[in-house]
Structures are given as C-alpha cells and as structure tokens.
Design a protein around this motif. Structure first.
Motif, mmCIF file in Angstrom:
data_model
loop_
_atom_site.group_PDB
_atom_site.id
_atom_site.type_symbol
_atom_site.label_atom_id
_atom_site.label_comp_id
_atom_site.label_asym_id
_atom_site.label_seq_id
_atom_site.Cartn_x
_atom_site.Cartn_y
_atom_site.Cartn_z
ATOM 1 N N SER A 254 0.823 -1.217 0.000
ATOM 2 C CA SER A 254 0.000 0.000 0.000
ATOM 3 C C SER A 254 0.851 1.259 0.000
ATOM 4 O O SER A 254 0.397 2.321 -0.436
ATOM 5 N N GLN A 255 2.103 1.144 0.473
ATOM 6 C CA GLN A 255 3.001 2.295 0.545
ATOM 7 C C GLN A 255 3.989 2.351 -0.619
ATOM 8 O O GLN A 255 4.849 3.223 -0.665
ATOM 9 N N GLY A 256 3.879 1.388 -1.534
ATOM 10 C CA GLY A 256 4.671 1.453 -2.748
ATOM 11 C C GLY A 256 6.021 0.776 -2.728
ATOM 12 O O GLY A 256 6.808 0.942 -3.664
ATOM 13 N N TYR A 257 6.329 -0.032 -1.696
ATOM 14 C CA TYR A 257 7.625 -0.710 -1.681
ATOM 15 C C TYR A 257 7.486 -2.205 -1.369
ATOM 16 O O TYR A 257 8.435 -2.838 -0.901
ATOM 17 N N GLY A 258 6.319 -2.768 -1.676
ATOM 18 C CA GLY A 258 6.086 -4.166 -1.333
ATOM 19 C C GLY A 258 5.878 -5.112 -2.492
ATOM 20 O O GLY A 258 5.584 -6.291 -2.288
ATOM 21 N N ASP A 259 6.069 -4.640 -3.713
ATOM 22 C CA ASP A 259 5.793 -5.509 -4.858
ATOM 23 C C ASP A 259 6.750 -6.694 -4.957
ATOM 24 O O ASP A 259 6.407 -7.720 -5.557
ATOM 25 N N GLY A 260 7.952 -6.555 -4.398
ATOM 26 C CA GLY A 260 8.927 -7.638 -4.494
ATOM 27 C C GLY A 260 8.960 -8.553 -3.284
ATOM 28 O O GLY A 260 9.902 -9.348 -3.127
ATOM 29 N N LEU A 261 7.952 -8.470 -2.414
ATOM 30 C CA LEU A 261 7.945 -9.297 -1.209
ATOM 31 C C LEU A 261 7.414 -10.695 -1.510
ATOM 32 O O LEU A 261 6.429 -10.861 -2.241
ATOM 33 N N ILE A 262 8.061 -11.695 -0.923
ATOM 34 C CA ILE A 262 7.654 -13.090 -1.095
ATOM 35 C C ILE A 262 7.567 -13.744 0.273
ATOM 36 O O ILE A 262 8.552 -13.761 1.021
ATOM 37 N N HIS A 263 6.393 -14.278 0.600
ATOM 38 C CA HIS A 263 6.234 -15.034 1.845
ATOM 39 C C HIS A 263 6.731 -16.446 1.606
ATOM 40 O O HIS A 263 6.158 -17.200 0.821
ATOM 41 N N VAL A 264 7.800 -16.818 2.290
ATOM 42 C CA VAL A 264 8.363 -18.160 2.162
ATOM 43 C C VAL A 264 7.867 -18.981 3.347
ATOM 44 O O VAL A 264 8.270 -18.748 4.490
ATOM 45 N N SER A 265 7.002 -19.930 3.064
ATOM 46 C CA SER A 265 6.316 -20.636 4.144
ATOM 47 C C SER A 265 6.733 -22.094 4.302
ATOM 48 O O SER A 265 6.331 -22.749 5.265
ATOM 49 N N THR A 266 7.531 -22.620 3.370
ATOM 50 C CA THR A 266 7.981 -24.010 3.470
ATOM 51 C C THR A 266 9.454 -24.118 3.091
ATOM 52 O O THR A 266 9.989 -23.292 2.346
ATOM 53 N N TRP B 44 9.323 -24.121 14.445
ATOM 54 C CA TRP B 44 10.353 -25.007 13.899
ATOM 55 C C TRP B 44 10.438 -24.912 12.387
ATOM 56 O O TRP B 44 11.522 -24.945 11.811
ATOM 57 N N GLU B 45 9.283 -24.778 11.728
ATOM 58 C CA GLU B 45 9.298 -24.656 10.277
ATOM 59 C C GLU B 45 10.000 -23.362 9.860
ATOM 60 O O GLU B 45 10.804 -23.355 8.921
ATOM 61 N N ALA B 46 9.715 -22.265 10.569
ATOM 62 C CA ALA B 46 10.379 -20.995 10.271
ATOM 63 C C ALA B 46 11.890 -21.117 10.472
ATOM 64 O O ALA B 46 12.675 -20.590 9.666
ATOM 65 N N ARG B 47 12.317 -21.822 11.517
ATOM 66 C CA ARG B 47 13.745 -22.004 11.766
ATOM 67 C C ARG B 47 14.392 -22.853 10.668
ATOM 68 O O ARG B 47 15.499 -22.554 10.213
ATOM 69 N N ARG B 48 13.708 -23.896 10.222
ATOM 70 C CA ARG B 48 14.261 -24.734 9.155
ATOM 71 C C ARG B 48 14.372 -23.953 7.836
ATOM 72 O O ARG B 48 15.322 -24.145 7.070
ATOM 73 N N ILE B 49 13.401 -23.087 7.576
ATOM 74 C CA ILE B 49 13.461 -22.245 6.374
ATOM 75 C C ILE B 49 14.683 -21.324 6.448
ATOM 76 O O ILE B 49 15.426 -21.168 5.474
ATOM 77 N N LEU B 50 14.884 -20.713 7.607
ATOM 78 C CA LEU B 50 16.046 -19.843 7.788
ATOM 79 C C LEU B 50 17.338 -20.627 7.566
ATOM 80 O O LEU B 50 18.247 -20.159 6.862
ATOM 81 N N GLU B 51 17.426 -21.813 8.146
ATOM 82 C CA GLU B 51 18.634 -22.620 7.995
ATOM 83 C C GLU B 51 18.864 -22.997 6.530
ATOM 84 O O GLU B 51 20.015 -23.081 6.073
ATOM 85 N N CYS B 52 17.787 -23.217 5.796
ATOM 86 C CA CYS B 52 17.899 -23.511 4.367
ATOM 87 C C CYS B 52 18.530 -22.342 3.630
ATOM 88 O O CYS B 52 19.447 -22.523 2.809
ATOM 89 N N PHE B 53 18.070 -21.122 3.917
ATOM 90 C CA PHE B 53 18.639 -19.938 3.267
ATOM 91 C C PHE B 53 20.102 -19.741 3.668
ATOM 92 O O PHE B 53 20.950 -19.382 2.841
ATOM 93 N N LEU B 54 20.403 -19.964 4.934
ATOM 94 C CA LEU B 54 21.776 -19.780 5.407
ATOM 95 C C LEU B 54 22.742 -20.775 4.773
ATOM 96 O O LEU B 54 23.943 -20.487 4.644
ATOM 97 N N SER B 55 22.246 -21.928 4.380
ATOM 98 C CA SER B 55 23.113 -22.980 3.839
ATOM 99 C C SER B 55 23.366 -22.856 2.343
ATOM 100 O O SER B 55 24.138 -23.637 1.774
ATOM 101 N N LYS B 56 22.759 -21.873 1.689
ATOM 102 C CA LYS B 56 22.967 -21.700 0.253
ATOM 103 C C LYS B 56 24.390 -21.222 -0.034
ATOM 104 O O LYS B 56 25.075 -20.690 0.851
ATOM 105 N N PRO B 57 24.868 -21.416 -1.284
ATOM 106 C CA PRO B 57 26.276 -21.115 -1.601
ATOM 107 C C PRO B 57 26.710 -19.685 -1.283
ATOM 108 O O PRO B 57 27.821 -19.471 -0.791
ATOM 109 N N HIS B 58 25.843 -18.699 -1.585
ATOM 110 C CA HIS B 58 26.238 -17.324 -1.298
ATOM 111 C C HIS B 58 26.095 -17.042 0.193
ATOM 112 O O HIS B 58 25.021 -17.209 0.777
ATOM 113 N N GLN B 59 27.177 -16.597 0.801
ATOM 114 C CA GLN B 59 27.160 -16.291 2.229
ATOM 115 C C GLN B 59 27.079 -14.778 2.408
ATOM 116 O O GLN B 59 28.011 -14.046 2.108
ATOM 117 N N GLY B 60 25.936 -14.326 2.900
ATOM 118 C CA GLY B 60 25.692 -12.898 3.045
ATOM 119 C C GLY B 60 25.980 -12.392 4.441
ATOM 120 O O GLY B 60 26.887 -12.879 5.130
#
Length: 311
Positions: free
Chosen positions: A185-197, A225-241
């Motif tokens: 609604s404020q013009g900066y949310g078009d690129g948001l993605i809810h990652v649920s699994t 626990w599902e949210a934590r596993r999703i986070l761990e999945c992102f953290l384990s990807k090749p690019h380390q941010g």
C-alpha cells in the motif's frame, strides 16, 4: 516541514531554537534496560551540549506531549508500545515515517512537532558501515519476523540496499500478510515473497542481506520449527551474506547469530542498529552530520556497559 531528502535519505535541517540546557525523553514501556540514555549522553558530552536524556516509562501520550512542548525540549525518542499511538498527535511526518507507519523519533522544526523513523537508518547503516556491498547488492533480502520492525527492515532493504526481492519468514502467516499488505500500500512491497515451506526456500536464490526481527527464543511450536528450518535452508545456500540480528537484550549473541556464523555468514550485532538509529536521532536534534558525531566513543561506551552488565 523543514526536512529535505537527498538521494532518498532524509536530511534534517539544524534546529531553529538554541537549547543551552535542553532535555529529551525516551517514551515507552518497559524501558528500564534501554541503552539510549547512555548513547545520547555520550554524544551530548562529546559535542559539549548541556543536554539531558531521560527515560519516561509510560504509555500516557498526553503526559508525554506536555513534556516535549516545554521550551527546553529539543525532541525525544519513542518506543514500544507508543510508536503508532503518537502519530495522530504530531504536526507532520517525514516520508519514511509515513512509509513504515511507525514513529520512533520526534523533533521540532519551525514550531512544528515532526515525527520520523530512524530504525530504517539503523538497519541501513548497520550494513553500509560494516559489510562489503558485494555481500548484498543486487541480491534478494531476507526478513525474519512480522511486526513493525519487519516493515522498517523491508523498507531499508528495498530502498537503500538494492534488494528488489525480499523474502519474509515468520511463524505467523497472518503477520506476514499484514506486513506485505502494508508495504504494498506504501509502494515498496511488490517484491515481497512469503516463504512458508522449506521446499519453497530450496527453490529460491540465496539472499545477501538478512535481518532477524524476532526475540531470542528457541523454537517450540511446529510453526516456529518450520520458520527455523526455512532460515537454515537460506543460510546454507552457496552465497554467504550478512545477518543483522536486531535482538541484543538480554544477550547480544543469539541463536540466530550463532547459526549464521556457523554457516559462514557475517554477523552484525543488534547494538549496531541501535547505535546508528541513535546517531540518526542525534542528527535530527542537533543538525550535525554523522561525520561530526563520536561514533567510536559511543561504540566503546555501549560495549563497556554490556560487558559490565554480563558480569
């Protein structure tokens, strides 16, 4: 409103009033643990300002307004649960304050009480001052959480850190939907993605800048626990941010910080965000630039206090 923007970054003009012995407050509850008085008193002393910064543990908006309308008041900080409640009582808001729908700082300009949000600057500068931009530029962002801090994090990632896409991860889907709806609604949310699994996370490009906006509690429920596993999945990807862990109380080094470090990510402590949002507040109140503020002295004072508190 005497507030300008330069390249999208708010530029506060110097105060019109000359506060020789000014006073300000942190308005919120509970706030006994806050490091804001130490931060600001260190700044004021370094600038030879005879200013005080007091805790105001309250939710009484009228009491707060009566205090800041005193001629000696240069401005104040606002924290939970008052960041939204104070908005209808202000004369104007900066664009960033409107965009995130929460005010954490008030200051006077031309006899008007202006509200802004410096939490955005806290997130932005935490990355820009501590991390090579190659870690996050032109990559997706990631926000863990679903409250007001998440909106500020999304805004900083999208508007300042080059994240055209931002993943949202949280135990409560309704909170995520509320954040997405507001940001769109404020013009900066078009690129948001809810990652649920986890399966969804596995198929996505790895993020570069991540911001954790949740308390330091171990997962208990299935959704946590599902949210934590999703986070761990992102953290384990090749690019380390780089991971900005906003939580720093009651401990600075959290479970998410430890997970991020073990995955090879650079960890930015939440004290950095707290410090840089405080510098942005001081900039609004004093008109000084960040280069004029005692960055290293403040960091040393905060580190010393946290070390003392752990003893």
């Amino acid at each position: 409103m005497a507030t300008a923007t330069t390249n999208g970054i708010i530029t506060c003009q110097p105060p019109k009033t000359d506060h020789l012995d000014g006073q300000g407050y942190l308005f919120g509850y509970p706030i006994a643990h806050s490091l804001s008085p130490l931060l600001h008193q260190t700044i004021f002393e370094s600038l030879s300002l005879n200013w005080d910064y007091f805790l105001l543990p309250s939710t009484d908006v009228q009491q707060f307004l009566s205090l800041i309308r005193n001629s000696r008041c240069y401005g104040s900080g606002v924290t939970m649960p008052n960041k939204i409640a104070i908005i209808p009582h202000l004369d104007d808001l900066t664009p960033e304050c409107r965009a995130v729908g929460a005010c954490n700082t008030v200051y006077w300009r031309d006899s008007k009480l202006i509200g802004t949000n410096t939490d955005i600057a806290g997130v932005r500068e935490s990355f820009l001052q501590n991390v090579p931009e190659s870690r996050f530029r032109n990559r997706p962002g990631l926000v863990v959480g679903g409250g007001g801090a998440a909106r500020s994090a999304v805004y900083a990632l999208v508007e300042y850190l080059g994240c055209k896409t931002v993943y949202l991860v949280n135990r409560d889907a309704s909170e995520v939907e509320a954040v997405m709806s507001w940001c769109k609604s404020q013009g900066y949310g078009d690129g948001l993605i809810h990652v649920s699994t986890v399966a969804q996370a596995e198929a996505l490009e790895g993020p570069g800048a991540a911001v954790a906006c949740v308390p330091n509690f171990p997962p208990v429920t299935d959704a946590e626990w599902e949210a934590r596993r999703i986070l761990e999945c992102f953290l384990s990807k090749p690019h380390q941010g780089a991971m900005l862990e906003m939580c720093y109380h009651p401990v600075v080094w959290t479970e998410i910080a430890e997970l991020s470090k073990k995955a090879g990510w650079e960890v930015i402590l939440g004290t950095e965000a707290m410090i840089y949002q405080g510098f942005e507040q001081a900039r609004c109140w004093t008109g000084r630039s960040l280069e004029d503020l005692p960055v290293q002295r403040v960091k040393e004072a905060i580190a010393k206090e946290l070390s003392r508190a752990r003893l």
